[in-house]
Design a protein around this motif. Structure first.
Motif, short mmCIF file in Angstrom:
data_model
loop_
_atom_site.label_atom_id
_atom_site.label_comp_id
_atom_site.label_asym_id
_atom_site.label_seq_id
_atom_site.Cartn_x
_atom_site.Cartn_y
_atom_site.Cartn_z
N ALA A 40 39.30 42.94 46.77
CA ALA A 40 39.65 41.67 46.10
C ALA A 40 41.14 41.44 46.14
O ALA A 40 41.59 40.31 46.33
CB ALA A 40 39.15 41.68 44.65
N LYS A 81 42.42 39.48 48.89
CA LYS A 81 42.08 38.06 48.89
C LYS A 81 42.72 37.29 47.74
O LYS A 81 42.75 36.07 47.76
CB LYS A 81 40.56 37.88 48.81
CG LYS A 81 39.83 38.32 50.06
CD LYS A 81 38.37 37.96 49.94
CE LYS A 81 37.68 38.00 51.26
NZ LYS A 81 37.78 36.78 52.03
N THR A 82 43.22 37.98 46.72
CA THR A 82 43.71 37.30 45.51
C THR A 82 45.20 37.47 45.28
O THR A 82 45.67 37.31 44.16
CB THR A 82 42.94 37.80 44.26
OG1 THR A 82 43.19 39.21 44.10
CG2 THR A 82 41.45 37.55 44.37
N SER A 141 37.14 38.63 43.26
CA SER A 141 36.99 37.53 44.20
C SER A 141 35.52 37.18 44.34
O SER A 141 34.73 37.98 44.83
CB SER A 141 37.57 37.92 45.56
OG SER A 141 37.40 36.89 46.50
N ASP A 179 38.82 34.82 41.06
CA ASP A 179 39.33 33.85 42.02
C ASP A 179 38.20 33.49 42.98
O ASP A 179 37.27 34.28 43.18
CB ASP A 179 40.43 34.50 42.87
CG ASP A 179 41.80 33.90 42.63
OD1 ASP A 179 42.04 33.42 41.52
OD2 ASP A 179 42.61 33.92 43.57
N LEU A 180 38.30 32.34 43.60
CA LEU A 180 37.36 31.95 44.65
C LEU A 180 38.02 30.94 45.56
O LEU A 180 39.03 30.34 45.20
CB LEU A 180 36.07 31.41 44.05
CG LEU A 180 36.16 30.19 43.13
CD1 LEU A 180 36.08 28.88 43.91
CD2 LEU A 180 35.03 30.24 42.11
N HIS A 181 37.44 30.77 46.72
CA HIS A 181 37.87 29.74 47.67
C HIS A 181 36.71 28.76 47.76
O HIS A 181 35.69 29.06 48.38
CB HIS A 181 38.20 30.34 49.03
CG HIS A 181 39.40 31.22 49.00
ND1 HIS A 181 39.71 32.10 50.01
CD2 HIS A 181 40.39 31.36 48.09
CE1 HIS A 181 40.83 32.73 49.72
NE2 HIS A 181 41.26 32.30 48.56
N ARG A 205 40.68 29.59 40.14
CA ARG A 205 40.67 30.79 39.30
C ARG A 205 40.16 30.45 37.91
O ARG A 205 40.40 29.37 37.40
CB ARG A 205 42.07 31.39 39.20
CG ARG A 205 42.12 32.66 38.33
CD ARG A 205 43.46 33.33 38.38
NE ARG A 205 43.62 33.96 39.69
CZ ARG A 205 44.60 34.80 39.99
NH1 ARG A 205 45.51 35.09 39.10
NH2 ARG A 205 44.68 35.32 41.19
#
Length: 161
Positions: A76, A79-80, A88, A124-126, A158
């Motif tokens: 994670a 990615k964060t 993530s 978090d995410l995309h 987020r």
């Protein structure tokens, strides 16, 4: 955790355990991302899958409705922005027949629960830009500029836990 939306078959949302559950998760991702959205399979499935917590929404008779995954720790952090306290959320997918029934929200909450159980302070995410409103309703806030991922516009989001 179970759920039964109006007019739909009951389903359960759980952490995927074993090869059959993982195959069900991958089948939903195949249908949504590879077939519907034309994401190349070689980028849909990645090295992060092996260490991720996969969540599965499934009916009592074994029909997979949706899936998502949580990355935590070093995976994670990559990615964060390097924060090990942030998980993530990714690869959230709900099959066409189950959309609009609350499956996606139930999957997000299950991933957040898994993050909390691992001591994480935020997720978090995309998000694909068409899904920003969905995540905003669940308490996520967008930050940073729009960017392409697999040729699809995304924004980072987020939510503190």
């Amino acid at each position: 955790m179970g759920s039964e939306p109006a007019g739909a078959v009951p389903y359960d949302v759980r952490i995927a355990e074993g090869p059959a559950d993982l195959a069900a998760c991958f089948a939903v991702r195949e249908q949504v991302f590879v077939v519907e959205q034309r994401v190349p399979a070689d980028i849909e499935y990645d090295a992060y899958d092996a260490g991720a917590v996969h969540v599965l929404a499934i009916t009592a008779d074994g029909l997979p409705l949706g899936t998502g995954r949580l990355l935590y720790g070093a995976a994670a952090a990559a990615k964060t922005g390097g924060d090990p306290a942030v998980g993530s959320l990714g690869r959230l997918a709900v099959g066409r027949e189950a959309r609009g029934l609350g499956v996606g929200a139930a999957l997000v909450r299950a991933i957040e629960d898994a993050a909390g159980e691992r001591g994480l302070s935020a997720v978090d995410l995309h998000a694909q830009t068409h899904a920003l409103g969905f995540y905003e309703r669940l308490g996520y806030a967008a930050y940073g500029p729009e960017f392409p991922d697999a040729g699809i516009p995304h924004r980072a989001m987020r939510r503190a836990l």
